[in-house]
Write a protein that holds these residues in place. Sequence first.
Motif, PDB file in Angstrom:
ATOM      1  N   THR A  68      70.204  50.113  59.433  1.00  0.00           N
ATOM      2  CA  THR A  68      68.864  49.560  59.647  1.00  0.00           C
ATOM      3  C   THR A  68      68.292  50.123  60.953  1.00  0.00           C
ATOM      4  O   THR A  68      68.967  50.862  61.680  1.00  0.00           O
ATOM      5  N   GLY A  69      67.054  49.721  61.241  1.00  0.00           N
ATOM      6  CA  GLY A  69      66.461  49.888  62.564  1.00  0.00           C
ATOM      7  C   GLY A  69      66.443  51.288  63.140  1.00  0.00           C
ATOM      8  O   GLY A  69      66.170  52.273  62.453  1.00  0.00           O
ATOM      9  N   PHE A  70      66.739  51.344  64.437  1.00  0.00           N
ATOM     10  CA  PHE A  70      66.623  52.598  65.183  1.00  0.00           C
ATOM     11  C   PHE A  70      67.477  53.712  64.578  1.00  0.00           C
ATOM     12  O   PHE A  70      67.042  54.859  64.493  1.00  0.00           O
ATOM     13  N   ASN A 243      62.201  44.334  74.371  1.00  0.00           N
ATOM     14  CA  ASN A 243      62.336  43.399  73.253  1.00  0.00           C
ATOM     15  C   ASN A 243      61.791  44.035  71.972  1.00  0.00           C
ATOM     16  O   ASN A 243      60.583  44.084  71.747  1.00  0.00           O
ATOM     17  N   PHE A 244      62.717  44.502  71.128  1.00  0.00           N
ATOM     18  CA  PHE A 244      62.342  45.080  69.835  1.00  0.00           C
ATOM     19  C   PHE A 244      63.041  44.335  68.693  1.00  0.00           C
ATOM     20  O   PHE A 244      63.324  44.911  67.643  1.00  0.00           O
ATOM     21  N   ILE A 245      63.318  43.051  68.921  1.00  0.00           N
ATOM     22  CA  ILE A 245      64.018  42.258  67.904  1.00  0.00           C
ATOM     23  C   ILE A 245      63.225  42.223  66.605  1.00  0.00           C
ATOM     24  O   ILE A 245      63.792  42.342  65.514  1.00  0.00           O
ATOM     25  N   SER A 246      61.909  42.085  66.705  1.00  0.00           N
ATOM     26  CA  SER A 246      61.087  42.016  65.492  1.00  0.00           C
ATOM     27  C   SER A 246      61.159  43.312  64.703  1.00  0.00           C
ATOM     28  O   SER A 246      61.068  43.307  63.473  1.00  0.00           O
ATOM     29  N   ALA A 247      61.323  44.418  65.409  1.00  0.00           N
ATOM     30  CA  ALA A 247      61.360  45.719  64.737  1.00  0.00           C
ATOM     31  C   ALA A 247      62.701  45.977  64.065  1.00  0.00           C
ATOM     32  O   ALA A 247      62.762  46.616  63.007  1.00  0.00           O
ATOM     33  N   THR A 248      63.781  45.500  64.673  1.00  0.00           N
ATOM     34  CA  THR A 248      65.115  45.801  64.156  1.00  0.00           C
ATOM     35  C   THR A 248      65.675  44.696  63.275  1.00  0.00           C
ATOM     36  O   THR A 248      66.643  44.912  62.542  1.00  0.00           O
ATOM     37  N   ARG A 296      57.046  45.168  67.029  1.00  0.00           N
ATOM     38  CA  ARG A 296      57.439  45.488  65.661  1.00  0.00           C
ATOM     39  C   ARG A 296      57.463  46.989  65.420  1.00  0.00           C
ATOM     40  O   ARG A 296      57.776  47.440  64.310  1.00  0.00           O
ATOM     41  N   ASP A 297      57.151  47.744  66.435  1.00  0.00           N
ATOM     42  CA  ASP A 297      57.075  49.202  66.322  1.00  0.00           C
ATOM     43  C   ASP A 297      58.340  49.828  66.904  1.00  0.00           C
ATOM     44  O   ASP A 297      58.605  49.717  68.101  1.00  0.00           O
ATOM     45  N   THR A 298      59.118  50.497  66.089  1.00  0.00           N
ATOM     46  CA  THR A 298      60.362  51.116  66.561  1.00  0.00           C
ATOM     47  C   THR A 298      60.131  52.453  67.271  1.00  0.00           C
ATOM     48  O   THR A 298      61.043  52.965  67.915  1.00  0.00           O
TER      49      THR A 298
END
Length: 346
Positions: A68-70, A243-248, A296-298
Amino acid sequence: MASQLLIRVVVYAAMLMACLQPTTGAGLWAKAFSVLLASVLAWTVCRFLPVTEVDGKGKAVLVTGCDTGFGKEVSRVLHDRGFTVFAGCVLKDKGGEGARELAAVGSPRLHVLQMDVTSDDSLWKARQYMEENLPDKDAGLWAIVNNAGTSTYGLVEWCPIETYKRVAEVNLWGTVRVTKVFLPLVRKAKGRVINIASGLGRSCAPSRSAYGITKYGVESFSDVLRYEMKRWGVDVSIIEPGNFISATNIFNKQGIERTAKELWDGMTDEVKEAYGKKALDDYKLLMHQYATEGSRDTSPVVDAMVAAVVAVSPKVRYNPMQFYWHVRTFIMTHLPEWIADNIYIY
């Protein structure tokens, strides 16, 4: 690398001379301010200097945590830039969505590996596969991107020691384990190691100790590795996201609620009586807010990861974080504790 360093030295020297010139005959404080101003101006100018990049053709990159994610996003970007990418997915054997999406690219330069960063056996199998499929076996591995990670929350007295061990096994020991297995191939390439830390690895917060200590550990490990790899021509960079919790989606509503229940059920009666259920509910609400307020932007983090892979002279630290986190990190790491703590903690 030497030419870019020389450019930075020249820029700083020019700024320093320009700032010191008006302070001739002035006092010490005026000169100190001029040095600080010169440093800020030089740093600002150097941020906009063109960055020389390597050609991805014939170079291989290992990225962990690509379910997932990054990790999933940076694997795609690096592949599109010509690199051969080995994307490690812990859920590949379970038909994980991320592994299936990457495999669907259908490119001979994008290899999806079964990889559990907590398992030596899994990593050595991945290395064997990699060595058999490197685009240039004599060139080694250009980069390791240690991205695999997990998180949790809970005050020190609430978290069982097993939670500390579980998070550290992925975030810290996983980073060390992957690095040790694949580092000989990176030395051969005179490449680089990129470790994903966190803004909380520079200044942590209440209820985040189980996560924070792993990221502080990644920071320390990366610094020492950088010192040791200098002689081999290997660069080491650290990515410190905000803080990128929403993105990941590393935290979601269900996960936060489940963790709260596990914390309460695992507390001793003594701890429950001391803190009360309301304290747990307050921190649970705080985590819900933290999870929804993040970006929300990775792309800021992915761009930093890519920059660390492709730059001829990568930075030691990349800070893809929101303005709030830049300010907080500076205050928490530069001001006296009694000031910083009263601003952000108490």
